[in-house]
Scaffold this active site. Structure first.
Site, PDB file in Angstrom:
ATOM      1  NE  ARG A 144     -31.609 -45.999  10.487  1.00 54.85           N
ATOM      2  CZ  ARG A 144     -31.307 -46.647   9.356  1.00 54.85           C
ATOM      3  NH1 ARG A 144     -30.438 -47.637   9.373  1.00 54.85           N
ATOM      4  NH2 ARG A 144     -31.874 -46.305   8.209  1.00 54.85           N
TER       5      ARG A 144
ATOM      6  CG  HIS B 194     -36.787 -46.178   6.615  1.00 54.77           C
ATOM      7  ND1 HIS B 194     -36.186 -44.959   6.872  1.00 54.77           N
ATOM      8  CD2 HIS B 194     -35.823 -46.960   6.032  1.00 54.77           C
ATOM      9  CE1 HIS B 194     -34.916 -45.010   6.470  1.00 54.77           C
ATOM     10  NE2 HIS B 194     -34.677 -46.202   5.959  1.00 54.77           N
TER      11      HIS B 194
ATOM     12  CD  GLN C 115     -35.181 -46.549   1.421  1.00 52.37           C
ATOM     13  OE1 GLN C 115     -34.166 -46.497   2.077  1.00 52.37           O
ATOM     14  NE2 GLN C 115     -35.153 -46.555   0.098  1.00 52.37           N
TER      15      GLN C 115
ATOM     16  CG  ASP D 149     -36.852 -53.899   3.919  1.00 54.80           C
ATOM     17  OD1 ASP D 149     -35.608 -54.052   3.859  1.00 54.80           O
ATOM     18  OD2 ASP D 149     -37.423 -53.370   4.898  1.00 54.80           O
TER      19      ASP D 149
ATOM     20  CB  CYS E 225     -35.271 -49.818   1.266  1.00 52.00           C
ATOM     21  SG  CYS E 225     -35.387 -51.213   2.382  1.00 52.00           S
TER      22      CYS E 225
ATOM     23  NE  ARG F  84     -33.033 -42.544   2.441  1.00 52.38           N
ATOM     24  CZ  ARG F  84     -32.676 -43.319   3.473  1.00 52.38           C
ATOM     25  NH1 ARG F  84     -32.468 -44.598   3.290  1.00 52.38           N
ATOM     26  NH2 ARG F  84     -32.584 -42.813   4.704  1.00 52.38           N
TER      27      ARG F  84
HETATM   28  N1   CP Z   1     -32.077 -48.062   3.365  1.00 53.67           N
HETATM   29  C1   CP Z   1     -31.440 -47.646   4.472  1.00 53.67           C
HETATM   30  O1   CP Z   1     -32.001 -46.940   5.307  1.00 53.67           O
HETATM   31  O2   CP Z   1     -30.151 -48.056   4.572  1.00 53.67           O
HETATM   32  P1   CP Z   1     -29.258 -47.976   5.896  1.00 53.67           P
HETATM   33  O3   CP Z   1     -29.917 -48.867   6.910  1.00 53.67           O
HETATM   34  O4   CP Z   1     -27.911 -48.481   5.489  1.00 53.67           O
HETATM   35  O5   CP Z   1     -29.211 -46.569   6.370  1.00 53.67           O
HETATM   36  N1  NVA Z   2     -36.762 -53.076   7.459  1.00 54.30           N
HETATM   37  C1  NVA Z   2     -35.342 -52.801   7.519  1.00 54.30           C
HETATM   38  C2  NVA Z   2     -35.022 -51.560   6.773  1.00 54.30           C
HETATM   39  C3  NVA Z   2     -33.551 -51.242   6.682  1.00 54.30           C
HETATM   40  C4  NVA Z   2     -33.287 -49.975   5.935  1.00 54.30           C
HETATM   41  C5  NVA Z   2     -34.908 -52.708   8.974  1.00 54.30           C
HETATM   42  O1  NVA Z   2     -35.593 -52.041   9.759  1.00 54.30           O
HETATM   43  O2  NVA Z   2     -33.873 -53.283   9.330  1.00 54.30           O
END
Ligand code: CP
Ligand code: NVA
Length: 335
Positions: free
Chosen positions: A113, A140, A143, A232, A272, A300
């Site tokens: 990530r 992502h 997700q 989101d 999400c 997930r």
């Molecule tokens: N939806 C998601 O990716 O959650 P986190 O940011 O908590 O991993």
């Molecule tokens: N769009 C959000 C998604 C979190 C899972 C972010 O990148 O923070």
């Protein structure tokens, strides 16, 4: 953005959807159903990741992604090593190339990530083991894989399903657009002007001609007859300084009862997570009967487990599909 089979290593990555064949995604969903069922039945002897280790790099906060990957790897008999992107100094203490090569000497896969999408592409380029995108500023895909599976397992997935994403043209919206390039459905993004999705991904998905993809700026018009209303956060990780301006600009883009009333009566609501009740979604809709938000989060785990078996133990994955096909063929013959 690929699950490109790298000739030199014979490895697969999961960075995004654009190089995938849609039928492979459905295959992965069928395997995810099997994995989910197996967990419910108690699957202590099923260890397809035995002796495998996965290095997980997190340069941004996470709850779901980290827990679902770590737990999933453990349940499949593997071992996850958590690394903080800051402390390993990815791209500062040492080069992306060296980190990718070094981790490949110890591990079976890398889950990352990161902020910049180019860095995950760099890791995938230099690693000799599969690399999985656990979120970047651009996309992502894990997700959206779990999201589409959540609709598939309910029997809701079909080529005319209307999925309406209301909010920012962000990484999650971009992954929905990428998915629309490989699996047929009707995708609508309702976003403020100036908060558009990635134009390269949008053009590429449209050029494939697989799905109908619309970008609108009127949430009520977009939500009309929707099968799915999705949202989101308005301020993604790394955009915190823009929060006040975004709260103002995105205010008309909240999913609430009034917006939900425009959708089909049986429509489902998705998010999400993490979620901010009173901002992108009202509390009554988030916690209401049409919400399948916690199912998405749970899925997930199942979908990522399926993905890891596909990437790290392809023989096991193929065995399942072969057996599945034989069973279906013999059912047809008998009926
Ligand atoms: N939806 C998601 O990716 O959650 P986190 O940011 O908590 O991993
Ligand atoms: N769009 C959000 C998604 C979190 C899972 C972010 O990148 O923070």
């Amino acid at each position: 953005m690929q699950e490109v089979q790298k000739q030199e290593f014979g490895k697969r990555d999961f960075i995004g959807f654009s190089h995938l064949d849609g039928s492979k995604i459905i295959e992965l969903f069928d395997y995810s159903l099997f994995i989910k069922k197996k967990r419910k039945e108690g699957s202590s002897g099923f260890l397809p990741l035995r002796d495998k280790t996965v290095a997980m790099i997190f340069s941004k906060p996470s709850l779901r992604t980290r827990v679902s990957f770590e737990l999933g790897i453990h349940e499949l008999g593997g071992y996850a090593i958590n690394l903080d992107g800051q402390s390993i100094g990815l791209g500062s203490r040492e080069s992306v190339e060296d980190v990718a090569r070094l981790l490949s000497r110890y591990n079976s896969a890398i889950v990352a990530r990161l902020h910049e999408h180019a860095i995950i592409e760099g890791i995938a380029k230099h690693a000799s083991i599969p690399v999985v995108n656990a979120l970047t500023n651009l996309s992502h895909p894990c997700q959206v894989l779990a999201d589409a599976f959540s609709l598939y397992e309910r029997g809701l997935w079909h080529e005319n399903i209307k999925v309406v994403f209301v909010g920012d043209g962000n990484n999650v919206a971009n992954s929905w657009i990428e998915l629309a390039g490989v699996l047929p459905f009707h995708f609508v993004l309702a976003c403020p002007e100036g908060y558009m999705p990635d134009q390269g991904l949008l053009a590429a998905a449209r050029a494939k001609g697989v799905s109908r993809i619309e970008i609108l700026h009127d949430p009520a018009a977009a939500a009309t007859d929707a099968d799915v209303l999705y949202t989101d956060v308005w301020t993604s990780m790394g955009q915190e300084e823009e929060k006040q301006a975004r709260l103002r600009i995105f205010a008309p883009f909240q999913i609430n009862s009034a917006l939900l009333s425009k959708a089909k009566p049986e429509a489902v609501v998705m998010h999400c997570m993490p979620a901010h009740r009173g901002e992108e979604i009202s509390g009554e809709v988030m916690d209401g009967p049409q919400s399948i938000i916690l199912d998405q989060a749970e899925n997930r785990l199942h979908v990522q487990k399926a993905l890891l078996v596909k990437l790290l133990n392809h023989d096991e994955y193929k065995k399942f599909h072969l057996t599945h096909r034989l069973l279906n063929a013999s059912k047809k013959i008998r009926s």
